[in-house]
Scaffold this motif. Structure first.
Motif, short mmCIF file in Angstrom:
data_model
loop_
_atom_site.label_atom_id
_atom_site.label_comp_id
_atom_site.label_asym_id
_atom_site.label_seq_id
_atom_site.Cartn_x
_atom_site.Cartn_y
_atom_site.Cartn_z
N ARG A 162 44.18 38.36 39.87
CA ARG A 162 43.36 38.63 38.68
C ARG A 162 42.51 39.87 38.91
NH1 ARG A 162 41.13 32.83 36.41
NH2 ARG A 162 43.15 32.05 35.80
N THR A 163 42.01 40.43 37.83
CA THR A 163 41.14 41.60 37.90
C THR A 163 39.77 41.21 37.36
OG1 THR A 163 43.03 43.07 37.60
CG2 THR A 163 40.86 43.99 37.16
N TYR A 164 38.73 41.51 38.14
CA TYR A 164 37.36 41.17 37.77
C TYR A 164 36.53 42.44 37.63
CZ TYR A 164 38.64 36.50 39.32
OH TYR A 164 39.27 35.30 39.47
N PRO A 165 35.75 42.56 36.54
CA PRO A 165 34.81 43.68 36.45
C PRO A 165 33.69 43.48 37.48
CG PRO A 165 35.12 42.59 34.31
CD PRO A 165 35.77 41.75 35.34
N LEU A 166 33.39 44.52 38.23
CA LEU A 166 32.37 44.41 39.28
C LEU A 166 30.99 44.07 38.71
CD1 LEU A 166 33.42 47.33 41.62
CD2 LEU A 166 33.23 44.93 42.25
N HIS A 167 30.70 44.53 37.49
CA HIS A 167 29.37 44.25 36.93
C HIS A 167 29.16 42.79 36.57
CE1 HIS A 167 31.61 44.83 33.14
NE2 HIS A 167 30.68 44.06 32.60
N ARG A 168 30.22 42.00 36.55
CA ARG A 168 30.10 40.56 36.26
C ARG A 168 29.98 39.71 37.51
NH1 ARG A 168 30.73 39.58 30.92
NH2 ARG A 168 31.99 41.04 29.73
N ILE A 169 30.10 40.32 38.70
CA ILE A 169 29.96 39.58 39.95
C ILE A 169 28.48 39.51 40.30
CG2 ILE A 169 30.51 39.55 42.41
CD1 ILE A 169 33.15 40.92 41.72
N THR A 170 27.95 38.30 40.40
CA THR A 170 26.51 38.12 40.63
C THR A 170 26.15 38.07 42.10
OG1 THR A 170 26.75 35.72 40.53
CG2 THR A 170 26.23 36.87 38.46
N GLY A 171 27.08 37.71 42.94
CA GLY A 171 26.82 37.63 44.37
C GLY A 171 28.12 37.51 45.12
N VAL A 172 28.07 37.89 46.39
CA VAL A 172 29.28 37.83 47.21
C VAL A 172 28.89 37.46 48.63
CG1 VAL A 172 29.23 40.30 47.72
CG2 VAL A 172 31.38 39.08 47.87
N SER B 29 40.39 40.35 54.18
CA SER B 29 39.67 39.09 54.34
C SER B 29 39.38 38.45 52.98
CB SER B 29 38.38 39.30 55.12
OG SER B 29 37.54 40.21 54.45
N THR B 30 38.89 37.22 53.02
CA THR B 30 38.59 36.44 51.83
C THR B 30 37.09 36.39 51.63
OG1 THR B 30 40.55 35.11 52.25
CG2 THR B 30 38.95 34.19 50.74
N VAL B 31 36.64 36.50 50.39
CA VAL B 31 35.22 36.41 50.07
C VAL B 31 34.99 35.37 49.00
CG1 VAL B 31 34.66 38.79 50.73
CG2 VAL B 31 35.35 38.31 48.40
N TRP B 32 33.74 34.95 48.93
CA TRP B 32 33.31 33.96 47.95
C TRP B 32 32.43 34.70 46.97
CZ3 TRP B 32 28.81 30.18 49.00
CH2 TRP B 32 28.77 29.18 48.03
N ILE B 33 32.72 34.64 45.66
CA ILE B 33 31.93 35.37 44.67
C ILE B 33 31.36 34.43 43.62
CG2 ILE B 33 33.24 37.51 44.96
CD1 ILE B 33 34.55 36.89 42.20
#
Length: 142
Positions: free
Chosen positions: A123-133, A84-88
């Protein structure tokens, strides 16, 4: 004093001259701008699933909720498993915040690898930089 030694780096090359006339529109740049606008429209107009319990879920319309690291990890892992698709919400290394619509492919080693609908690439994102999902109820593609 000893004589000066050889140079360590080659001399600088002169810059490439700018061609005369107005700039020519680049199809890749225009395409990236259109994709970014469409991804933003998708994030703003699609109905998000309400996964929270209680009054803490009162966020302004269109605002991404803040989530704990455990909630972020669980939601991103679930999205990777279900496709599925998420908004971050995401903060880059310079501290600039952005919002992205992604389809996670893999979550491992503190990173999420996902197809970014805004950039139209993986792309690859570090999890610690995701503020909300937030989960998207349906893909906004029609």
């Amino acid at each position: 004093t000893p004589p000066p030694g050889p140079r360590r780096t080659p001399p600088r090359t002169p810059p490439v001259p700018v061609p005369e006339g107005p700039p020519v529109p680049d199809d890749t740049l225009l395409g990236a701008a259109v994709r970014a606008i469409r991804a933003g429209d998708t994030a703003a107009t699609v109905v998000r699933k309400d996964t929270s319990d209680g009054p803490s879920s009162t966020t302004p319309s269109g605002a991404l909720p803040r989530t704990t690291p455990a909630e972020t990890l669980a939601t991103v892992q679930a999205a990777a498993m279900t496709g599925s698709t998420v908004w971050i919400g995401y903060v880059n290394a310079d501290g600039a915040a952005s919002q992205r619509v992604i389809a996670p492919v893999r979550v491992e080693g503190g990173f999420v690898t996902a197809y970014d609908h805004t950039a139209d690439e993986v792309r690859t994102y570090p999890l610690h930089r995701i503020t909300g999902v937030a989960e998207l109820a349906e893909d906004g593609k029609g």
